[in-house]
Design an enzyme around this catalytic site. Structure first.
Site, PDB file in Angstrom:
ATOM      1  N   ASP A  18      -9.281  -4.148  -4.949  1.00 42.97           N
ATOM      2  CA  ASP A  18      -8.200  -4.883  -4.310  1.00 42.97           C
ATOM      3  C   ASP A  18      -7.674  -5.867  -5.353  1.00 42.97           C
ATOM      4  OD1 ASP A  18      -6.534  -5.959  -2.246  1.00 42.97           O
ATOM      5  OD2 ASP A  18      -7.990  -7.576  -1.977  1.00 42.97           O
ATOM      6  N   ASP A  20      -5.442  -9.225  -4.707  1.00 44.16           N
ATOM      7  CA  ASP A  20      -5.366 -10.656  -4.402  1.00 44.16           C
ATOM      8  C   ASP A  20      -6.722 -11.213  -3.977  1.00 44.16           C
ATOM      9  OD1 ASP A  20      -2.732 -10.213  -4.899  1.00 44.16           O
ATOM     10  OD2 ASP A  20      -2.084 -10.325  -2.815  1.00 44.16           O
TER      11      ASP A  20
END
Length: 272
Positions: A18, A20
């Site tokens: 991922d 953020d």
């Protein structure tokens, strides 16, 4: 004998990240809000609310309902935006805005996975106008992101593909099929409980700076919990980044309209 050898050639592996709060310390999309304002895509009110949303995001992240409101809002917000203008704004400001936000721990992990011969794949619900250049800067081999319908060089306001929750896991499995990854020997990293399906898809899931929901799941399942807290100036840390071994697979963004994602979080908080 030849068949035996062919059948026992180890399959390739990958590390799925991922973006953020896993690779970078803030929301990638919100980081560009001032640049989009200067380019005339959003107004000053949106910039201020995006700053508030960045705080909300860092403190608690966004749950499923907030993400759905964000998706609906952003699809309307970026309708009519010129895609090439968005790409140019991101290219001009990428290093100044994103370079200082990259976690040293994440950069080290990316290096370690590449050294071990694994592909590095960024899987983000933001979009390629933002995520693809970040992936290239980090030397990622693939990027999977949300894409919007583009008509005559502008966003139509319709979402073609939303890289979120189960869709992320599906993308991981499809890449495994097309690239020959052994998911049982592959890795995944995320901070959000909404990425639980992606983490479940691999044999080595890790949670990074997890929200409360994901921390509970990690404890219950015995998954490792990592804390990343050292943003680093990437250009100083790694003077020459590796060139991706394959062309980056980019799915085009929720639009750069993701920069105003804060409006959704802000409105959600105000209603409560």
């Amino acid at each position: 004998m030849l068949g035996y050898v062919e059948n026992h050639v180890p399959k390739r592996t990958a590390a799925f990240f991922d973006l953020d709060k896993t690779i970078i310390a803030k929301s990638s999309a919100l980081a560009f809000s001032r640049s989009f304002y200067q380019g005339g895509l959003i107004n000053r009110r949106a910039v201020l609310k995006s700053a508030y949303a960045q705080f909300v995001f860092l403190v608690g992240g966004a749950d499923h309902d907030q993400m759905e409101r964000m998706r609906e809002y952003l699809s309307a917000l970026c309708r009519g935006w010129d895609v090439q203008q968005v790409r140019e704004i991101v290219a001009e400001t990428l290093h100044d805005l994103i370079d200082p936000l990259i976690y040293d721990e994440a950069a080290s992990l990316i290096e370690e996975h590449h050294a071990a011969g694994r592909d590095v794949v960024i899987v983000s619900s933001s979009g390629a106008e933002v995520v693809e250049p970040i992936g290239e800067m980090l030397g990622a081999d693939r990027v999977v992101a949300t894409r919007m319908v583009v008509e005559d060089g502008r966003y139509s306001g319709e979402i073609e593909y939303y890289a979120y929750a189960e869709n992320k896991a599906k993308a991981v499995r499809e890449l495994a099929d097309s690239e020959g990854y052994d998911l049982a020997r592959s890795y995944a990293y995320s901070d959000s409980v909404t990425d639980l399906p992606m983490l479940e898809a691999v044999g080595h899931p890790y949670v990074v700076n997890p929200d409360r929901g994901l921390r509970r799941e990690a404890v219950a399942r015995g998954w490792p919990v990592l804390t990343f807290n050292r943003p680093v100036q990437l250009r100083q840390r790694v003077p020459t980044l590796p060139v991706p071994s394959r062309s980056v697979l980019a799915a085009t963004a929720l639009g750069a309209g993701a920069a105003a994602a804060g409006l959704v979080w802000y409105a959600a908080k105000r209603r409560r």
